[in-house]
Design a protein around this motif. Structure first.
Motif, PDB file in Angstrom:
ATOM      1  N   SER A  29       0.846  -1.202   0.000  1.00  0.00           N
ATOM      2  CA  SER A  29       0.000   0.000   0.000  1.00  0.00           C
ATOM      3  C   SER A  29       0.875   1.244   0.000  1.00  0.00           C
ATOM      4  CB  SER A  29      -0.924   0.014   1.217  1.00  0.00           C
ATOM      5  OG  SER A  29      -0.208   0.375   2.385  1.00  0.00           O
ATOM      6  N   LEU A  30       0.320   2.333  -0.516  1.00  0.00           N
ATOM      7  CA  LEU A  30       1.086   3.577  -0.536  1.00  0.00           C
ATOM      8  C   LEU A  30       1.376   4.050   0.882  1.00  0.00           C
ATOM      9  CD1 LEU A  30       2.330   5.494  -2.612  1.00  0.00           C
ATOM     10  CD2 LEU A  30       0.321   6.964  -2.338  1.00  0.00           C
ATOM     11  N   GLN A  31       0.473   3.750   1.819  1.00  0.00           N
ATOM     12  CA  GLN A  31       0.717   4.125   3.205  1.00  0.00           C
ATOM     13  C   GLN A  31       1.922   3.378   3.771  1.00  0.00           C
ATOM     14  OE1 GLN A  31      -1.033   6.682   4.736  1.00  0.00           O
ATOM     15  NE2 GLN A  31       0.706   6.503   6.136  1.00  0.00           N
ATOM     16  N   ASP A  32       2.122   2.129   3.336  1.00  0.00           N
ATOM     17  CA  ASP A  32       3.323   1.390   3.744  1.00  0.00           C
ATOM     18  C   ASP A  32       4.581   2.136   3.306  1.00  0.00           C
ATOM     19  OD1 ASP A  32       1.833  -0.749   4.789  1.00  0.00           O
ATOM     20  OD2 ASP A  32       1.798  -1.780   2.855  1.00  0.00           O
ATOM     21  N   VAL A  33       4.559   2.645   2.088  1.00  0.00           N
ATOM     22  CA  VAL A  33       5.711   3.370   1.540  1.00  0.00           C
ATOM     23  C   VAL A  33       5.955   4.640   2.341  1.00  0.00           C
ATOM     24  CG1 VAL A  33       6.622   4.563  -0.497  1.00  0.00           C
ATOM     25  CG2 VAL A  33       5.330   2.426  -0.770  1.00  0.00           C
ATOM     26  N   ILE A  34       4.887   5.383   2.607  1.00  0.00           N
ATOM     27  CA  ILE A  34       5.005   6.631   3.371  1.00  0.00           C
ATOM     28  C   ILE A  34       5.510   6.345   4.782  1.00  0.00           C
ATOM     29  CG2 ILE A  34       3.678   8.535   4.391  1.00  0.00           C
ATOM     30  CD1 ILE A  34       1.857   8.338   1.866  1.00  0.00           C
ATOM     31  N   ASP A  35       4.962   5.314   5.409  1.00  0.00           N
ATOM     32  CA  ASP A  35       5.402   4.948   6.764  1.00  0.00           C
ATOM     33  C   ASP A  35       6.875   4.535   6.771  1.00  0.00           C
ATOM     34  OD1 ASP A  35       2.880   5.452   7.702  1.00  0.00           O
ATOM     35  OD2 ASP A  35       2.273   3.348   7.821  1.00  0.00           O
ATOM     36  N   TYR A  36       7.294   3.827   5.717  1.00  0.00           N
ATOM     37  CA  TYR A  36       8.702   3.432   5.607  1.00  0.00           C
ATOM     38  C   TYR A  36       9.589   4.665   5.487  1.00  0.00           C
ATOM     39  CZ  TYR A  36      13.010   1.825   3.424  1.00  0.00           C
ATOM     40  OH  TYR A  36      14.330   1.619   3.120  1.00  0.00           O
ATOM     41  N   GLU A  37       9.194   5.604   4.656  1.00  0.00           N
ATOM     42  CA  GLU A  37       9.987   6.824   4.474  1.00  0.00           C
ATOM     43  C   GLU A  37      10.041   7.648   5.760  1.00  0.00           C
ATOM     44  OE1 GLU A  37      11.898   7.812   2.040  1.00  0.00           O
ATOM     45  OE2 GLU A  37      11.479   6.032   0.851  1.00  0.00           O
ATOM     46  N   GLU A  38       8.967   7.602   6.532  1.00  0.00           N
ATOM     47  CA  GLU A  38       8.919   8.366   7.787  1.00  0.00           C
ATOM     48  C   GLU A  38       9.394   7.541   8.978  1.00  0.00           C
ATOM     49  OE1 GLU A  38       4.989  10.034   8.057  1.00  0.00           O
ATOM     50  OE2 GLU A  38       5.360  11.458   6.416  1.00  0.00           O
ATOM     51  N   GLN A  39       9.784   6.267   8.695  1.00  0.00           N
ATOM     52  CA  GLN A  39      10.372   5.378   9.702  1.00  0.00           C
ATOM     53  C   GLN A  39       9.507   5.242  10.955  1.00  0.00           C
ATOM     54  OE1 GLN A  39      14.044   3.821   9.314  1.00  0.00           O
ATOM     55  NE2 GLN A  39      12.677   3.810   7.550  1.00  0.00           N
ATOM     56  N   THR A  40       8.227   4.975  10.748  1.00  0.00           N
ATOM     57  CA  THR A  40       7.331   4.776  11.885  1.00  0.00           C
ATOM     58  C   THR A  40       7.656   3.446  12.572  1.00  0.00           C
ATOM     59  OG1 THR A  40       5.625   3.620  10.602  1.00  0.00           O
ATOM     60  CG2 THR A  40       5.505   6.030  10.664  1.00  0.00           C
ATOM     61  N   PRO A  41       7.490   3.356  13.889  1.00  0.00           N
ATOM     62  CA  PRO A  41       7.802   2.109  14.612  1.00  0.00           C
ATOM     63  C   PRO A  41       7.036   0.901  14.079  1.00  0.00           C
ATOM     64  CG  PRO A  41       7.447   3.917  16.156  1.00  0.00           C
ATOM     65  CD  PRO A  41       7.053   4.435  14.804  1.00  0.00           C
ATOM     66  N   ASP A 422      -7.133   8.218  -8.992  1.00  0.00           N
ATOM     67  CA  ASP A 422      -6.397   8.471  -7.756  1.00  0.00           C
ATOM     68  C   ASP A 422      -5.241   7.488  -7.601  1.00  0.00           C
ATOM     69  OD1 ASP A 422      -6.223   9.692  -4.974  1.00  0.00           O
ATOM     70  OD2 ASP A 422      -6.486   7.556  -4.507  1.00  0.00           O
ATOM     71  N   PHE A 423      -4.045   8.031  -7.427  1.00  0.00           N
ATOM     72  CA  PHE A 423      -2.836   7.211  -7.426  1.00  0.00           C
ATOM     73  C   PHE A 423      -2.832   6.202  -6.282  1.00  0.00           C
ATOM     74  CE2 PHE A 423       1.766   6.637  -6.369  1.00  0.00           C
ATOM     75  CZ  PHE A 423       2.108   5.939  -7.529  1.00  0.00           C
ATOM     76  N   ARG A 424      -3.194   6.644  -5.097  1.00  0.00           N
ATOM     77  CA  ARG A 424      -3.192   5.746  -3.938  1.00  0.00           C
ATOM     78  C   ARG A 424      -4.126   4.558  -4.167  1.00  0.00           C
ATOM     79  NH1 ARG A 424      -2.420   6.308   1.981  1.00  0.00           N
ATOM     80  NH2 ARG A 424      -1.703   8.422   1.578  1.00  0.00           N
ATOM     81  N   THR A 425      -5.310   4.849  -4.695  1.00  0.00           N
ATOM     82  CA  THR A 425      -6.294   3.790  -4.929  1.00  0.00           C
ATOM     83  C   THR A 425      -5.788   2.785  -5.960  1.00  0.00           C
ATOM     84  OG1 THR A 425      -8.050   5.403  -4.473  1.00  0.00           O
ATOM     85  CG2 THR A 425      -8.717   3.342  -5.499  1.00  0.00           C
ATOM     86  N   GLY A 470      10.645  17.693 -14.376  1.00  0.00           N
ATOM     87  CA  GLY A 470       9.611  16.924 -15.060  1.00  0.00           C
ATOM     88  C   GLY A 470       9.376  15.546 -14.492  1.00  0.00           C
ATOM     89  N   LEU A 471       9.582  15.387 -13.178  1.00  0.00           N
ATOM     90  CA  LEU A 471       9.376  14.086 -12.527  1.00  0.00           C
ATOM     91  C   LEU A 471       8.055  14.119 -11.760  1.00  0.00           C
ATOM     92  CD1 LEU A 471      10.414  11.271 -11.818  1.00  0.00           C
ATOM     93  CD2 LEU A 471      11.702  12.277  -9.934  1.00  0.00           C
ATOM     94  N   PRO A 472       7.018  13.427 -12.253  1.00  0.00           N
ATOM     95  CA  PRO A 472       5.719  13.454 -11.576  1.00  0.00           C
ATOM     96  C   PRO A 472       5.783  12.807 -10.192  1.00  0.00           C
ATOM     97  CG  PRO A 472       5.516  12.606 -13.825  1.00  0.00           C
ATOM     98  CD  PRO A 472       6.974  12.635 -13.495  1.00  0.00           C
ATOM     99  N   THR A 473       5.083  13.393  -9.243  1.00  0.00           N
ATOM    100  CA  THR A 473       5.019  12.819  -7.893  1.00  0.00           C
ATOM    101  C   THR A 473       4.356  11.447  -7.928  1.00  0.00           C
ATOM    102  OG1 THR A 473       4.901  15.010  -6.894  1.00  0.00           O
ATOM    103  CG2 THR A 473       4.130  13.166  -5.561  1.00  0.00           C
ATOM    104  N   ASN A 474       3.237  11.345  -8.639  1.00  0.00           N
ATOM    105  CA  ASN A 474       2.462  10.104  -8.670  1.00  0.00           C
ATOM    106  C   ASN A 474       2.849   9.243  -9.870  1.00  0.00           C
ATOM    107  OD1 ASN A 474       1.040  10.748  -6.331  1.00  0.00           O
ATOM    108  ND2 ASN A 474      -0.465  11.939  -7.472  1.00  0.00           N
ATOM    109  N   LEU A 475       4.135   8.925  -9.940  1.00  0.00           N
ATOM    110  CA  LEU A 475       4.659   8.111 -11.036  1.00  0.00           C
ATOM    111  C   LEU A 475       4.796   6.661 -10.577  1.00  0.00           C
ATOM    112  CD1 LEU A 475       6.054   8.561 -13.989  1.00  0.00           C
ATOM    113  CD2 LEU A 475       8.154   8.111 -12.708  1.00  0.00           C
ATOM    114  N   LEU A 476       4.286   5.749 -11.363  1.00  0.00           N
ATOM    115  CA  LEU A 476       4.450   4.322 -11.086  1.00  0.00           C
ATOM    116  C   LEU A 476       5.447   3.739 -12.075  1.00  0.00           C
ATOM    117  CD1 LEU A 476       3.366   1.948  -9.323  1.00  0.00           C
ATOM    118  CD2 LEU A 476       1.882   1.382 -11.254  1.00  0.00           C
ATOM    119  N   ARG A 477       6.558   3.209 -11.547  1.00  0.00           N
ATOM    120  CA  ARG A 477       7.533   2.550 -12.416  1.00  0.00           C
ATOM    121  C   ARG A 477       7.230   1.058 -12.450  1.00  0.00           C
ATOM    122  NH1 ARG A 477      13.665   2.426 -10.631  1.00  0.00           N
ATOM    123  NH2 ARG A 477      12.905   0.559  -9.554  1.00  0.00           N
TER     124      ARG A 477
END
Length: 498
Positions: A29-41, A422-425, A470-477
Motif C-alpha cells: 500500500s502507498l501508506q506502507d511506503v510513506i510509513d517506511y519513508e517516515e520510519q514509523t515504529p 487516484d494514485f493511492r487507490t 519533469g518528474l511526476p510525484t504520482n509516477l508508477l515505475r
C-alpha cells in the motif's frame, strides 16, 4: 474479474518470497511506503529486510552483535561491517575513524559512536556500496552456531562460477575478459569509476564532472562527496545547453556520466551528438547501462566505460547484490584499467556462484521481458485510465533509441506511467509485487518518486524541483516480468473497476 496469477503480498514479505537474501521487500500500500519513508515504529517491525544498501540485513545485525561480544566493545559504540579493509580505509578517511582496536576478521569492521556519527557513516556506506555480503554473514553465523541452517539455493560450481560470470559479460559487451571487473554492488562499481576518473583527470586540471539527466539518487550523492565541481543538465534533450557549456569549460570536464535509458522516465539522449562533443573535448563518457542491458542496445560506439548493476536484469531474481565495470577496449582510457579496478572489492564467492547460476538465462530473460514490454505498452497507450506513458520508444526519443537497438524487439523492460485516477487507490488495488529494485522475472511495481525522493515530495522547495525536472510525484515505475503477458494485462484491467 478473477485473476489468480497475482496475489496480495503482505507488507514486509521478502521479494522474492521466503528468500533471506532478497534485495526487495513488499510494500503493498502507498501508506506502507510513506510509513517506511517516515520510519514509523509500526513499519519497522514489519520491514526487517530490504535493499541491503538501505536497510542493514538481519544477518549483518546478528554478526555485529556477535562481534561486539567477541571483542568486548562497549555499549557506546556500534559495529559496522564492510566488504574489506579497503572499504574500511575509504570510510575511515572520510570520517577520521581510527580504531585502535584491531578486528581480526576476513572482512572490514569498524566501531562508530552511537547516534549521529553512526547514522552519517551508514549513509556514506550506502553511497559507496561497500556492503558486506549477507551470504558471508550467513556462513560466519552458521559456523559459530548463531543460526541453525543455511538458505537452500542453487549455486554454480565454485571453480567455474567467476569464469562463467566474467565470460558472459565480456561476450555480451563484446570486450575482452580482462576489461570486466566485478564489484560487491552496482553502486560500488559507480563509485570505483568516479574515484578513478577523479584520480586520473585531476592531474590534467580536469575537475568538473558533468551529470547528464536526472541520475539515480546515490550516483548524484557520490558526485557530491567526491567532486568539488559538478554540473547537472537535467534535460537530456537539450544538448545545446551542454554544447554551450563545453565551449567555455570543456577542457575542465573530467567525464560525462549518463544513464541509457534514464531512470525513471526512460529517455535516451542523442548519443551520436553527445559522443561527438566528447571527442571534441577529449572527455570520457560513462554510461550506466543497467536499463539498456547489453542485449537490448548496442552502446559499443559510444561508451568509454559501462557500469551495470548486475542485481537487476542480469540476476533476474533480486537475491544478489553485485555490480560490474566494463571498459571499452576502443576507448583511449582502457589502458589504465587499474585506476578503475583498484578500488573494487571481489564479491563473496557464494554471491558469485549464485549470480553465475542466474546469469546463464540473462539474454533469454531480457528477450522475453522486451517482448512483454512492447505488448504492455501497446495496451497502456490505449487504456482509458492512463494519463501518460514513459517508455523507450516514446516519440521524443524514438530516433535516438532506434539507432541503438540490437533488433526490432529490443525494448527496455521498464515502463513508467501516470494515471487519470487516484494514485493511492490504483497502487493499493494492484496485486503485483510492489517494492524497490527492478529487472526481476516477476513484474515489480515501484512508486518511484515516493521511494527515491520522498524528501522532495514533502517540501515546497522539493515540489518545485520535481516540477523543474519533469518528474511526476504520482509516477508508477513498472519493471515488466516474464509472466504470461495476458495475465499482466488482466491485472491492470482491475483499474477499470475503480
Amino acid at each position: 474479474m478473477n485473476n489468480k496469477t497475482f496475489n496480495h503480498i503482505p507488507c514486509g514479505q521478502t521479494l522474492p518470497l521466503n528468500n533471506i537474501h532478497a534485495v526487495s521487500v513488499s510494500m503493498p500500500s502507498l501508506q506502507d511506503v510513506i510509513d517506511y519513508e517516515e520510519q514509523t515504529p509500526e513499519i519497522l517491525e514489519k520491514i526487517t529486510t530490504a535493499y541491503p544498501r538501505f536497510i542493514i540485513h538481519p544477518y549483518l545485525k546478528l554478526l555485529a552483535n556477535y562481534l561486539k561480544e567477541k571483542y568486548e566493545v562497549c555499549d557506546n559504540y556500534e559495529i559496522i561491517l564492510l566488504s574489506s579493509q579497503k572499504a574500511v580505509k575509504a570510510v575511515s578517511c572520510r570520517y577520521f575513524i581510527h580504531n585502535k582496536f584491531e578486528f581480526d576478521e576476513p572482512f572490514g569492521v569498524i566501531k562508530v559512536l552511537k547516534g549521529r556519527q553512526y547514522q552519517k557513516v551508514l549513509k556514506f556506506i550506502q553511497h559507496l556500496g561497500y556492503n558486506l555480503s549477507s551470504r558471508l554473514a550467513q556462513d560466519y553465523l552458521y559456523k559459530v552456531g548463531r543460526i541453525p541452517k543455511l538458505h537452500d539455493e542453487e549455486l554454480e560450481n565454485e571453480s567455474k562460477a567467476k569464469e562463467i560470470l566474467i565470460s558472459t559479460l565480456a561476450k555480451a559487451y563484446k570486450q575482452p575478459s580482462q576489461n570486466v571487473c566485478l564489484n560487491p554492488s552496482g553502486m560500488n562499481a559507480m563509485y570505483c569509476v568516479l574515484k578513478g576518473i577523479k584520480n586520473i583527470q585531476a592531474r590534467n586540471g580536469r575537475t568538473v564532472l558533468v551529470q547528464l539527466g536526472w541520475l539515480y539518487l546515490d550516483t548524484m550523492n557520490i558526485v557530491n562527496h567526491y567532486f568539488e565541481e559538478s554540473k547537472i543538465f537535467y534535460d537530456v534533450t537539450k544538448l545545446d545547453l551542454l554544447e554551450e557549456f563545453l565551449k567555455k569549460d570543456g577542457l575542465k570536464v573530467s567525464a560525462i556520466i549518463t544513464e541509457i535509458p534514464t531512470n525513471p522516465l526512460v529517455q535516451t539522449v542523442d548519443l551520436e551528438r553527445l559522443k561527438n562533443l566528447c571527442n571534441t573535448y577529449n572527455i570520457p563518457l560513462v554510461i550506466d547501462s543497467t536499463f539498456a542491458t547489453p542485449y537490448n542496445l548496442d552502446l559499443n560506439s559510444y561508451a568509454d566505460i559501462y557500469v551495470e548493476s548486475l542485481t537487476k536484469f542480469a540476476c533476474g531474481n533480486a537475491d544478489v547484490l553485485m555490480g560490474a565495470i566494463i571498459l571499452n577496449q576502443n576507448s583511449k582510457i582502457s589502458h589504465i584499467s587499474y585506476e578503475f579496478f583498484k578500488h573494487a572489492d571481489e564479491p563473496y564467492i557464494k554471491d558469485i556462484q549464485r549470480m553465475a547460476y542466474q546469469i546463464k538465462d540473462y539474454e533469454k530473460r531480457v528477450k522475453k521481458i522486451s517482448s512483454n514490454t512492447k505488448k504492455l505498452v501497446n495496451y497502456l497507450q490505449k487504456a482509458s485510465f492512463i494519463d501518460e506513458v514513459f517508455y523507450c520508444l516514446s516519440p521524443d526519443f524514438r530516433e535516438n533509441y532506434e539507432k541503438l537497438m540490437i533488433d526490432e524487439n529490443s525494448l527496455c523492460g521498464i515502463v513508467s506511467v501516470t494515471f487519470k485516477k487516484d494514485f493511492r487507490t490504483v497502487y493499493d488495488k494492484l496485486n503485483f509485487a510492489k517494492g524497490p529494485s527492478l529487472g526481476t522475472e516477476f513484474t515489480l511495481l515501484m512508486p518511484y518518486t515516493y521511494l527515491a525522493h520522498y524528501d522532495l515530495i514533502v517540501s515546497q522547495k522539493g515540489q518545485k524541483l520535481l516540477k523543474q525536472i519533469g518528474l511526476p510525484t504520482n509516477l508508477l515505475r513498472i519493471s515488466v516480468g516474464t509472466e504470461n503477458i495476458e495475465d499482466i494485462i488482466n491485472e491492470f484491467e482491475k483499474i477499470n473497476e475503480i
